[in-house]
Design an enzyme around this catalytic site. Structure first.
Site, PDB file in Angstrom:
ATOM      1  N   HIS A 208      32.897  45.791  31.613  1.00 45.76           N
ATOM      2  CA  HIS A 208      33.076  44.564  31.609  1.00 45.76           C
ATOM      3  C   HIS A 208      32.541  43.700  32.467  1.00 45.76           C
ATOM      4  O   HIS A 208      31.769  42.728  32.239  1.00 45.76           O
ATOM      5  CB  HIS A 208      34.634  44.249  30.832  1.00 45.76           C
ATOM      6  CG  HIS A 208      34.933  42.855  30.975  1.00 45.76           C
ATOM      7  ND1 HIS A 208      35.188  42.135  32.074  1.00 45.76           N
ATOM      8  CD2 HIS A 208      35.052  41.994  29.774  1.00 45.76           C
ATOM      9  CE1 HIS A 208      35.054  40.772  31.807  1.00 45.76           C
ATOM     10  NE2 HIS A 208      35.154  40.665  30.323  1.00 45.76           N
ATOM     11  N   ASN A 209      33.135  43.827  33.485  1.00 47.69           N
ATOM     12  CA  ASN A 209      32.611  42.989  34.673  1.00 47.69           C
ATOM     13  C   ASN A 209      31.190  43.242  34.916  1.00 47.69           C
ATOM     14  O   ASN A 209      30.462  42.268  35.353  1.00 47.69           O
ATOM     15  CB  ASN A 209      33.494  43.369  36.032  1.00 47.69           C
ATOM     16  CG  ASN A 209      34.850  42.508  35.922  1.00 47.69           C
ATOM     17  OD1 ASN A 209      35.247  42.470  34.656  1.00 47.69           O
ATOM     18  ND2 ASN A 209      35.469  42.351  36.878  1.00 47.69           N
TER      19      ASN A 209
ATOM     20  N   LYS B 133      37.351  47.985  32.144  1.00 49.23           N
ATOM     21  CA  LYS B 133      37.208  46.609  32.768  1.00 49.23           C
ATOM     22  C   LYS B 133      35.932  46.574  33.742  1.00 49.23           C
ATOM     23  O   LYS B 133      35.541  45.482  33.883  1.00 49.23           O
ATOM     24  CB  LYS B 133      38.793  46.289  33.443  1.00 49.23           C
ATOM     25  CG  LYS B 133      38.784  45.377  34.230  1.00 49.23           C
ATOM     26  CD  LYS B 133      38.481  44.123  33.391  1.00 49.23           C
ATOM     27  CE  LYS B 133      38.711  42.711  34.325  1.00 49.23           C
ATOM     28  NZ  LYS B 133      38.598  42.224  35.678  1.00 49.23           N
TER      29      LYS B 133
ATOM     30  N   SER C  72      41.406  40.584  32.158  1.00 47.72           N
ATOM     31  CA  SER C  72      40.407  39.359  32.358  1.00 47.72           C
ATOM     32  C   SER C  72      40.658  38.291  31.726  1.00 47.72           C
ATOM     33  O   SER C  72      41.287  38.268  30.760  1.00 47.72           O
ATOM     34  CB  SER C  72      38.978  40.322  31.682  1.00 47.72           C
ATOM     35  OG  SER C  72      37.946  39.307  32.027  1.00 47.72           O
TER      36      SER C  72
ATOM     37  N   GLU D  47      29.474  41.170  32.444  1.00 44.54           N
ATOM     38  CA  GLU D  47      29.562  39.815  32.959  1.00 44.54           C
ATOM     39  C   GLU D  47      28.562  39.399  33.939  1.00 44.54           C
ATOM     40  O   GLU D  47      27.947  38.405  33.927  1.00 44.54           O
ATOM     41  CB  GLU D  47      30.845  39.650  33.653  1.00 44.54           C
ATOM     42  CG  GLU D  47      31.387  38.324  34.005  1.00 44.54           C
ATOM     43  CD  GLU D  47      32.742  38.454  34.864  1.00 44.54           C
ATOM     44  OE1 GLU D  47      33.889  39.060  33.935  1.00 44.54           O
ATOM     45  OE2 GLU D  47      33.069  37.877  35.771  1.00 44.54           O
TER      46      GLU D  47
HETATM   47  P1  NDP Z   1      45.932  36.552  45.279  1.00 42.62           P
HETATM   48  O1  NDP Z   1      45.117  36.666  46.614  1.00 42.62           O
HETATM   49  O2  NDP Z   1      46.169  35.433  44.821  1.00 42.62           O
HETATM   50  O3  NDP Z   1      47.328  37.344  45.844  1.00 42.62           O
HETATM   51  C1  NDP Z   1      47.200  38.659  46.285  1.00 42.62           C
HETATM   52  C2  NDP Z   1      48.763  39.223  46.087  1.00 42.62           C
HETATM   53  O4  NDP Z   1      48.798  40.254  46.693  1.00 42.62           O
HETATM   54  C3  NDP Z   1      49.900  38.125  46.975  1.00 42.62           C
HETATM   55  O5  NDP Z   1      51.053  38.079  46.081  1.00 42.62           O
HETATM   56  C4  NDP Z   1      50.222  39.140  48.328  1.00 42.62           C
HETATM   57  O6  NDP Z   1      51.405  39.177  48.804  1.00 42.62           O
HETATM   58  C5  NDP Z   1      50.037  40.505  47.539  1.00 42.62           C
HETATM   59  N1  NDP Z   1      49.693  41.577  48.631  1.00 42.62           N
HETATM   60  C6  NDP Z   1      48.709  41.776  49.149  1.00 42.62           C
HETATM   61  N2  NDP Z   1      48.850  42.869  49.995  1.00 42.62           N
HETATM   62  C7  NDP Z   1      49.931  43.184  49.876  1.00 42.62           C
HETATM   63  C8  NDP Z   1      50.829  44.290  50.308  1.00 42.62           C
HETATM   64  N3  NDP Z   1      50.301  45.284  51.208  1.00 42.62           N
HETATM   65  N4  NDP Z   1      52.331  44.351  50.038  1.00 42.62           N
HETATM   66  C9  NDP Z   1      52.643  43.692  49.061  1.00 42.62           C
HETATM   67  N5  NDP Z   1      52.011  42.533  48.673  1.00 42.62           N
HETATM   68  C10 NDP Z   1      50.611  42.424  48.810  1.00 42.62           C
HETATM   69  O7  NDP Z   1      45.414  37.709  44.292  1.00 42.62           O
HETATM   70  P2  NDP Z   1      44.941  37.463  42.712  1.00 42.62           P
HETATM   71  O8  NDP Z   1      46.402  37.086  42.160  1.00 42.62           O
HETATM   72  O9  NDP Z   1      43.747  36.496  42.451  1.00 42.62           O
HETATM   73  O10 NDP Z   1      44.615  39.006  42.382  1.00 42.62           O
HETATM   74  C11 NDP Z   1      45.469  40.006  42.415  1.00 42.62           C
HETATM   75  C12 NDP Z   1      44.661  41.324  41.678  1.00 42.62           C
HETATM   76  O11 NDP Z   1      44.266  40.920  40.367  1.00 42.62           O
HETATM   77  C13 NDP Z   1      43.665  41.693  42.464  1.00 42.62           C
HETATM   78  O12 NDP Z   1      43.521  43.087  42.189  1.00 42.62           O
HETATM   79  C14 NDP Z   1      42.246  40.801  41.675  1.00 42.62           C
HETATM   80  O13 NDP Z   1      41.228  41.666  41.824  1.00 42.62           O
HETATM   81  C15 NDP Z   1      42.834  41.148  40.260  1.00 42.62           C
HETATM   82  N6  NDP Z   1      42.368  40.176  39.653  1.00 42.62           N
HETATM   83  C16 NDP Z   1      41.854  38.728  39.733  1.00 42.62           C
HETATM   84  C17 NDP Z   1      41.311  37.870  38.900  1.00 42.62           C
HETATM   85  C18 NDP Z   1      40.871  36.568  39.326  1.00 42.62           C
HETATM   86  O14 NDP Z   1      40.504  35.847  38.503  1.00 42.62           O
HETATM   87  N7  NDP Z   1      41.534  35.942  40.521  1.00 42.62           N
HETATM   88  C19 NDP Z   1      40.954  38.245  37.437  1.00 42.62           C
HETATM   89  C20 NDP Z   1      41.356  39.469  37.242  1.00 42.62           C
HETATM   90  C21 NDP Z   1      41.914  40.351  37.932  1.00 42.62           C
HETATM   91  P3  NDP Z   1      51.915  37.882  49.988  1.00 42.62           P
HETATM   92  O15 NDP Z   1      52.050  36.680  49.116  1.00 42.62           O
HETATM   93  O16 NDP Z   1      53.026  38.614  50.355  1.00 42.62           O
HETATM   94  O17 NDP Z   1      50.595  37.638  50.802  1.00 42.62           O
END
Ligand code: NDP
Length: 479
Positions: A187-188, A184, A130, A191
């Site tokens: 936690h959410n 987690k 988080s 939130e």
């Molecule tokens: P993004 O949308 O910024 O990025 C998604 C990522 O997932 C990209 O790297 C994408 O690759 C990859 N991806 C999706 N599908 C596949 C697949 N089938 N095979 C390989 N790669 C894949 O996401 P976030 O960074 O925001 O979030 C990532 C995780 O973290 C999620 O589970 C989210 O819920 C969690 N999270 C997010 C927070 C936030 O504040 N944003 C906070 C805490 C947790 P490509 O570039 O090839 O599309």
């Protein structure tokens, strides 16, 4: 093999987590399905000044670059994509290697994945992270589950890159398999409730006193100096101060009043229903987001006479203080209920969760970081079996002090038609659990009447059924 750890998935969270690891001295292998993201990260931060990155455009190379036992973090979209990536990694890993899922996965998926990984001789760690983008880069709160053995390898790295509160890392092993993602999730959920009570306070101040968003920002900044001191109060003041560059008015006034959700609040409520734990604050906060988006219903209801009285406040300072205390009391109820859900989840899933440690790792880095988490930690340290957080010192006294304000605010909002779902439900919840006797006895009677569901008596042991329609017939005892 030259990398200490690897990150698969370089979206918002993955890229920042990889940079955090590298900056903290861990050679970090990086891989993304679409190589452009890897190249972008290398172009922006790969000159060595931020630490060592080991980029790979092929998954085989990514896995091969990890020193053994390998640790690969998955930071991709939660759900089926995480399963796909897990399988791709598992195919290439060897016994004892560790796959870590830092996405927002549902804890039951993590339990399933951990079982599957175990069958393959691998460790699978579901770690809640988080703190959003900034947290991932500069120090998030990390809630890892999985085996103790995997934590021995992973823990020191995670503890180093996590946020620190007075020198203590905001990362601790939560419990086996899905425990980290469960915590987690809660936690959410908390939130959601925390955000909603702040929004209800804002609405009351606006409607009751006619204050502008900028004036309410000042009120929140003052509150942030006291027992409400928290990240969410702090950013609320900033949001309220923001002017819209287009119209010149407060930005909050041009934002559509429909709150979105990604599902973790819903999971917390669904799970609480399964566990029969009343998380009314989180539930009402989640439903409030739904109500805000219920456009046809909102339109249809707008024409009805609300039979509401005008909200006239004669003593603004007393009103502001009442709203602050009502907010604190409702927030406390939501946290108390959230910890009840953790207790119930731990019982059902046989996790040994140290609630004091959970409160401690939420003190910095995460979205709900708040001054009073320190007191929550102390309360659970003093009594790990605490039946009700809000009845424990020092909260009991603070809650009692806030109750008259909560009652006044709930009554005032009800008569003047200001919606306060979490304030109102928090008060009702408290009145339920403190009641000497609840009308639940009547519910039992109704259930026994129409469905022969039986009931228990206060004066003798056993299970009873009454032939209700036949007057004068004695009750039957069933066992
Ligand atoms: P993004 O949308 O910024 O990025 C998604 C990522 O997932 C990209 O790297 C994408 O690759 C990859 N991806 C999706 N599908 C596949 C697949 N089938 N095979 C390989 N790669 C894949 O996401 P976030 O960074 O925001 O979030 C990532 C995780 O973290 C999620 O589970 C989210 O819920 C969690 N999270 C997010 C927070 C936030 O504040 N944003 C906070 C805490 C947790 P490509 O570039 O090839 O599309």
């Amino acid at each position: 093999a030259s990398a200490d750890i690897g990150v698969f998935g370089l979206g918002v969270m993955g890229a920042n987590l990889a940079r955090n690891l590298a900056r903290n001295g861990y050679a970090t292998a990086i891989f993304n399905r679409t190589p452009a993201r890897t190249e972008k990260l290398m172009a922006a931060h790969g000159d060595g000044s931020e630490g060592i990155f080991v980029p790979a455009s092929e998954l085989d190379d990514f896995v091969a670059s990890l020193s053994r036992p390998r640790v690969a973090i998955i930071m991709v979209k939660a759900g089926p994509d995480t399963d796909i990536v897990m399988e791709q990694l598992a195919l290439r890993m060897e016994e004892g290697d560790i796959i870590v899922d830092c996405g927002n996965s549902l804890f039951s998926d993590t339990i399933r994945r951990e079982r599957r990984a175990r069958e393959l001789g691998l460790h699978f760690v579901g770690a809640g992270v988080s703190g959003g983008e900034e947290g991932a880069l500069w120090g998030p709160s990390i809630m890892p589950g999985g085996t103790i053995e995997s934590y021995t390898r992973l823990g020191p790295m995670f503890e180093k890159i996590s946020a620190h509160y007075e020198g203590e890392p905001c990362c601790a092993h939560v419990g086996a398999d899905g425990a980290g993602h469960f915590v987690k999730m809660v936690h959410n959920g908390i939130e959601y409730a925390d955000m909603q009570v702040i929004a209800e306070a804002y609405d009351l101040l606006r409607k009751g006193l006619g204050l502008s968003p900028a004036q309410i920002a000042e009120v929140f900044s003052t509150w942030n100096e006291g027992e409400l001191d928290s990240y969410l109060i702090e950013i609320t003041a900033e949001v309220l101060r923001q002017k819209d560059s287009h119209s010149g008015c407060a930005l909050v006034d041009v934002i559509v009043d429909q709150a979105s959700q990604k599902g973790t609040g819903k999971w917390t409520v669904q799970t609480a229903l399964d566990l029969a734990v009343p998380v009314t604050g989180i539930g009402e906060a989640t439903f409030a987001r739904g109500a805000s988006c219920a456009t046809p219903q909102r339109e249809a209801a707008r024409g009805l006479d609300a039979a509401a009285l005008p909200l006239t406040i004669s003593e603004p300072d007393t009103f502001i203080d009442d709203v602050r205390r009502a907010l604190f009391a409702s927030k406390l109820v939501a946290y108390s209920q959230g910890f009840d859900e953790i207790t119930a989840g731990a019982q059902v899933h046989e996790w040994n969760i140290d609630k004091a440690a959970i409160a401690r790792i939420w003190r910095a880095g995460c979205i709900i970081r708040a001054g009073f988490l320190d007191d929550i930690a102390s309360a659970y340290e003093a009594d790990p079996e605490l039946p009700l957080l809000l009845a424990a010192p020092p909260f009991a006294q603070r809650f009692e002090q806030c109750l008259p304000s909560l009652r006044r605010i709930v009554a005032l909002a009800a008569t003047s038609g200001v919606p306060i779902p979490v304030f109102a439900s928090s008060l009702s919840y408290f009145d339920q659990i403190r009641a000497e006797r609840l009308p639940a006895a009547l519910i039992q009677g109704q259930r026994d009447f129409f469905g022969a569901h039986t009931y228990q008596r206060i004066d003798k042991p056993g299970t009873f059924h009454t032939l209700w329609a036949e007057e004068g017939r004695p009750e039957e005892q069933w066992d």
